[in-house]
Design a protein around this motif. Sequence first.
Motif, mmCIF file in Angstrom:
data_model
loop_
_atom_site.group_PDB
_atom_site.id
_atom_site.type_symbol
_atom_site.label_atom_id
_atom_site.label_comp_id
_atom_site.label_asym_id
_atom_site.label_seq_id
_atom_site.Cartn_x
_atom_site.Cartn_y
_atom_site.Cartn_z
ATOM 1 N N THR A 85 18.655 -35.237 -17.470
ATOM 2 C CA THR A 85 17.122 -35.338 -16.880
ATOM 3 C C THR A 85 17.409 -35.973 -15.639
ATOM 4 N N PRO A 86 16.195 -35.944 -14.822
ATOM 5 C CA PRO A 86 16.123 -36.576 -13.330
ATOM 6 C C PRO A 86 15.758 -38.152 -13.785
ATOM 7 N N VAL A 138 11.813 -29.018 -12.226
ATOM 8 C CA VAL A 138 12.499 -28.122 -11.247
ATOM 9 C C VAL A 138 11.584 -27.762 -10.124
ATOM 10 N N VAL A 139 12.168 -27.984 -8.930
ATOM 11 C CA VAL A 139 11.453 -27.549 -7.691
ATOM 12 C C VAL A 139 11.889 -26.413 -7.391
ATOM 13 N N LYS A 140 10.934 -25.241 -7.431
ATOM 14 C CA LYS A 140 11.280 -23.802 -6.812
ATOM 15 C C LYS A 140 11.217 -23.924 -5.383
#
Length: 93
Positions: free
Chosen positions: A40-41, A80-82
Amino acid sequence: MTAPRATRKRTFEIRENLPAPNSAEGALFHYTPDEAAQWTPFRGRTLRNMATKHEIEHSRNGRVIYFTGEQIVALAQRHVVKPFQKPAVARAA
């Protein structure tokens, strides 16, 4: 006079050969926050704090916090960054 500072750091034991959370074996495996942190971040302490505040899904056995593989995958997917894509510009006819 001030109180003496703590000199011993708290360390957590991380088990070896853990199954990946997105595998069939790891989907229902119970990970400690420090073990889950590698996928995880967040750090283990942050995951523990977020679970205590009921900000994220977790499993609790008495006062011990655990995360299943499915919960770890869902948490990672939430952050999550798209990539940004410009919208197509409509041309006037």
